[in-house]
Scaffold this active site. Structure first.
Site, PDB file in Angstrom:
ATOM      1  N   GLN A 288      45.128  15.909  34.504  1.00  0.00           N
ATOM      2  CA  GLN A 288      46.480  15.567  34.384  1.00  0.00           C
ATOM      3  C   GLN A 288      46.759  14.230  34.310  1.00  0.00           C
ATOM      4  O   GLN A 288      46.065  13.240  34.805  1.00  0.00           O
ATOM      5  CB  GLN A 288      47.140  15.827  35.811  1.00  0.00           C
ATOM      6  CG  GLN A 288      47.361  17.505  36.161  1.00  0.00           C
ATOM      7  CD  GLN A 288      48.502  18.171  35.455  1.00  0.00           C
ATOM      8  OE1 GLN A 288      49.265  17.554  34.588  1.00  0.00           O
ATOM      9  NE2 GLN A 288      48.799  19.445  35.821  1.00  0.00           N
ATOM     10  N   TYR A 317      42.670  29.182  34.696  1.00  0.00           N
ATOM     11  CA  TYR A 317      42.641  27.817  33.795  1.00  0.00           C
ATOM     12  C   TYR A 317      42.492  26.736  34.593  1.00  0.00           C
ATOM     13  O   TYR A 317      43.286  25.896  34.970  1.00  0.00           O
ATOM     14  CB  TYR A 317      44.308  27.795  33.354  1.00  0.00           C
ATOM     15  CG  TYR A 317      45.113  28.987  32.781  1.00  0.00           C
ATOM     16  CD1 TYR A 317      45.062  29.085  31.337  1.00  0.00           C
ATOM     17  CD2 TYR A 317      45.441  30.073  33.548  1.00  0.00           C
ATOM     18  CE1 TYR A 317      45.383  30.341  30.640  1.00  0.00           C
ATOM     19  CE2 TYR A 317      45.988  31.331  33.036  1.00  0.00           C
ATOM     20  CZ  TYR A 317      45.779  31.186  31.333  1.00  0.00           C
ATOM     21  OH  TYR A 317      46.427  32.439  30.940  1.00  0.00           O
ATOM     22  N   GLU A 338      37.889  29.114  32.754  1.00  0.00           N
ATOM     23  CA  GLU A 338      38.507  28.329  31.872  1.00  0.00           C
ATOM     24  C   GLU A 338      37.754  28.386  30.373  1.00  0.00           C
ATOM     25  O   GLU A 338      36.843  28.628  30.497  1.00  0.00           O
ATOM     26  CB  GLU A 338      38.014  26.860  32.336  1.00  0.00           C
ATOM     27  CG  GLU A 338      38.171  25.405  31.547  1.00  0.00           C
ATOM     28  CD  GLU A 338      39.454  25.329  31.049  1.00  0.00           C
ATOM     29  OE1 GLU A 338      40.423  25.111  31.698  1.00  0.00           O
ATOM     30  OE2 GLU A 338      39.619  24.907  29.704  1.00  0.00           O
ATOM     31  N   ASP A 386      47.500  27.873  36.237  1.00  0.00           N
ATOM     32  CA  ASP A 386      48.007  26.653  35.474  1.00  0.00           C
ATOM     33  C   ASP A 386      47.853  26.793  34.051  1.00  0.00           C
ATOM     34  O   ASP A 386      46.857  25.803  33.609  1.00  0.00           O
ATOM     35  CB  ASP A 386      47.148  25.600  36.331  1.00  0.00           C
ATOM     36  CG  ASP A 386      47.674  24.141  36.077  1.00  0.00           C
ATOM     37  OD1 ASP A 386      48.637  23.902  35.286  1.00  0.00           O
ATOM     38  OD2 ASP A 386      46.945  23.171  36.582  1.00  0.00           O
ATOM     39  N   CYS A 413      53.688  23.862  33.024  1.00  0.00           N
ATOM     40  CA  CYS A 413      54.162  22.554  32.459  1.00  0.00           C
ATOM     41  C   CYS A 413      55.280  22.746  31.311  1.00  0.00           C
ATOM     42  O   CYS A 413      55.758  22.046  30.418  1.00  0.00           O
ATOM     43  CB  CYS A 413      52.960  21.798  31.668  1.00  0.00           C
ATOM     44  SG  CYS A 413      52.111  23.028  30.631  1.00  0.00           S
TER      45      CYS A 413
HETATM   46  N1  SAH Z   1      43.844  23.344  36.389  1.00  0.00           N
HETATM   47  C1  SAH Z   1      43.539  22.289  35.885  1.00  0.00           C
HETATM   48  C2  SAH Z   1      43.755  22.567  34.217  1.00  0.00           C
HETATM   49  C3  SAH Z   1      45.225  22.979  33.695  1.00  0.00           C
HETATM   50  S1  SAH Z   1      45.435  22.566  31.978  1.00  0.00           S
HETATM   51  C4  SAH Z   1      44.193  21.119  36.075  1.00  0.00           C
HETATM   52  O1  SAH Z   1      45.078  20.828  36.794  1.00  0.00           O
HETATM   53  O2  SAH Z   1      43.365  19.993  35.796  1.00  0.00           O
HETATM   54  C5  SAH Z   1      45.364  24.182  31.479  1.00  0.00           C
HETATM   55  C6  SAH Z   1      43.869  24.371  31.154  1.00  0.00           C
HETATM   56  O3  SAH Z   1      43.674  25.945  30.682  1.00  0.00           O
HETATM   57  C7  SAH Z   1      43.080  23.668  30.183  1.00  0.00           C
HETATM   58  O4  SAH Z   1      41.967  23.090  30.787  1.00  0.00           O
HETATM   59  C8  SAH Z   1      42.779  24.560  28.967  1.00  0.00           C
HETATM   60  O5  SAH Z   1      41.630  24.084  28.231  1.00  0.00           O
HETATM   61  C9  SAH Z   1      42.596  25.818  29.509  1.00  0.00           C
HETATM   62  N2  SAH Z   1      42.976  27.010  28.773  1.00  0.00           N
HETATM   63  C10 SAH Z   1      43.798  27.018  27.689  1.00  0.00           C
HETATM   64  N3  SAH Z   1      44.144  28.530  27.226  1.00  0.00           N
HETATM   65  C11 SAH Z   1      43.160  29.316  28.049  1.00  0.00           C
HETATM   66  C12 SAH Z   1      42.858  30.737  28.275  1.00  0.00           C
HETATM   67  N4  SAH Z   1      43.459  31.480  27.444  1.00  0.00           N
HETATM   68  N5  SAH Z   1      42.409  31.017  29.020  1.00  0.00           N
HETATM   69  C13 SAH Z   1      41.633  30.203  30.080  1.00  0.00           C
HETATM   70  N6  SAH Z   1      42.024  28.658  29.941  1.00  0.00           N
HETATM   71  C14 SAH Z   1      42.714  28.368  28.981  1.00  0.00           C
END
Ligand code: SAH
Length: 456
Positions: A288, A317, A338, A386, A413
């Site tokens: 973030q 995620y 992830e 997320d 977001c």
């Molecule tokens: N929860 C974490 C990351 C959120 S951002 C934080 O707060 O820092 C969203 C994340 O989802 C990213 O790391 C991205 O790489 C991942 N992502 C994107 N598409 C995805 C999918 N289909 N399945 C799992 N992860 C995914």
């Protein structure tokens, strides 16, 4: 359909009646809408037509006849032109009201919930210089290597030295690097001729630790003459730099990063802390960009979850594990997934770093892994999601709700895809309980929120 005889360069006196979610003023001339940069609701303007389409057009302000009391008059307009701060001309309390109203409207239009009691946006105390990350394009401008930002909807570079919403030390690193690279005559990549070496400079800075990572995105692994000395100098001038990396991007597309990273100095990650836990962050992993507000966001997510020590939670995620690891001590088990392998490695490492033994991570998409966990009989009490801007996959929602959690906490977001997903959760017998926007992106149109769903 409204017929129009508008022509380029026509001028009109008009009142601005609305603001789009990306910050353009809306003006209607005989019912026909024009979108106008740098124009706020209530303002009286002399508008010049720039472009006319079938059902809408674009205009610009030739003259303000009356300005809004909510206008920030001191803003350097390059921040609007580039979109660095596309709401920077609106005073902060009004930005928060606007974001609140956006969420209310989307829940009404998309999720059919009139007047949903969205909680007031949690505003930031640091409304400037808050970003912990910069991704700055590099171009030759009048023969000189130049760093800055693209004009909106273009790849025309506007030179910028003070990025306004980035941490000042990040700006200082970029400026120092730009100046040093000029002295050794490094050439920026040119999208037309496909010549030149440097494409982007990416800088990350741990909010609590101050540790910095600098990534040069370039077209080849071969460092041009003098670059090694430049980097040597850079890390001497900025002892907070713990990692310098090269990223190779030979593509013609508009993705900033290529697949290959090479460490030029130090480690392949930096560390920061969030809510008292330590995290390593590698270059390809998400983190973030506004740490102080992200901590409030996560805190709200935990409050919504009403956790108890017996709970099993899913952190979908999961990125580098921030959400799940910050609360691992308060629950029985954490399962995260992830899609980026380096981020999962970070998450696994971060569990160890914080002496957490009850967190388990898998690489893969949430939509592929959640059905597997359902099959395996994993029964989470709370699922945190997320996702990126495109929101959740239907497959994921089906599998997640089939595990029958008490609560689903959704960090979003993008309120547009969130509102769409509200309907999907309702179809699976989950009711929207609370919606709390948190302003992670002051001065910009971006909106972040956390919401909870409760099993019926
Ligand atoms: N929860 C974490 C990351 C959120 S951002 C934080 O707060 O820092 C969203 C994340 O989802 C990213 O790391 C991205 O790489 C991942 N992502 C994107 N598409 C995805 C999918 N289909 N399945 C799992 N992860 C995914």
């Amino acid at each position: 359909m409204v017929m129009t005889n508008f022509k380029k360069n026509d001028t009109f006196e008009a009142e601005v009646i609305d603001l789009t979610h990306e910050g353009q003023g809306v003006v209607k001339i005989d019912q026909f809408p024009f979108f106008v940069d740098n124009a706020l609701p209530g303002e009286q303007i002399k508008m010049r037509v720039l472009k006319v389409g079938k059902s809408y057009g674009f205009g610009r302000v030739d003259e303000f006849l009356k300005q809004s009391p909510s206008r920030v008059t001191s803003l350097n307009l390059d921040y609007l032109r580039t979109g660095i701060a596309d709401f920077g001309h609106l005073i902060y309390p009004e930005q928060l009201k606007f974001k609140h109203q956006q969420v209310v409207e989307l829940l009404y239009k998309t999720a059919h919930k009139p007047n949903y009691p969205v909680l007031p946006v949690l505003g930031a105390t640091e409304t400037l210089r808050y970003r912990n990350k910069a991704q700055v394009p590099v171009q030759m401008v009048e023969g000189q290597l130049t760093t800055g930002f693209y004009r909106k909807h273009s790849h025309q570079l506007v030179s910028v030295e003070d990025f306004y919403i980035q941490h000042p030390e990040i700006d200082a690193v970029i400026l120092s690097l730009r100046n040093a690279l000029r002295t050794v005559h490094v050439k920026a990549y040119d999208e037309q001729t496909r010549r030149g070496w440097l494409r982007h400079i990416v800088v990350r800075r741990g909010y609590h630790t101050g540790e910095m990572m600098v990534t040069l995105v370039a077209t080849s692994a071969q460092l041009p003459q003098g670059v090694d000395t430049v980097l040597e100098q850079l890390k001497e001038n900025f002892p907070n730099i713990k990692s310098i990396q090269l990223n190779i991007n030979k593509s013609t597309g508009s993705f900033i990063l290529g697949k290959t990273f090479k460490v030029l100095y130090g480690k392949n990650y930096i560390q920061d802390t969030m809510l008292g836990k330590t995290f390593q962050i590698s270059a390809p992993a998400f983190y973030q960009v506004n740490t102080a507000q992200a901590e409030r966001l996560y805190q709200t997510a935990y409050d919504f979850a009403n956790l108890s020590q017996e709970d099993i939670i899913v952190d979908a995620y999961s990125g580098i594990g921030t959400i799940g690891l910050d609360l691992a001590d308060r629950v029985a088990q954490v399962y995260g997934m992830e899609v980026i392998p380096q981020a999962v490695e970070d998450a696994q490492h971060n569990a160890k770093l914080n002496h957490i033994e009850n967190a388990h991570y898998e690489v893969g998409t949430a939509e592929a892994i959640m059905p597997q966990w359902l099959q395996k009989g994993i029964k989470p009490d709370v699922i945190f999601v997320d996702p990126p801007r495109k929101g959740l996959d239907e497959q994921f929602i089906k599998a997640a709700t089939a595990t029958n959690p008490r609560t689903i906490v959704y960090v979003s977001c993008n309120p547009a895809t969130f509102a769409r997903d509200v309907l999907r959760f309702e179809a699976e017998n989950y009711t929207l309980d609370k919606v709390q926007p948190v302003d992670l992106f002051p001065q910009t149109h971006h909106i972040e929120l956390v919401a909870s769903f409760i099993r019926n």
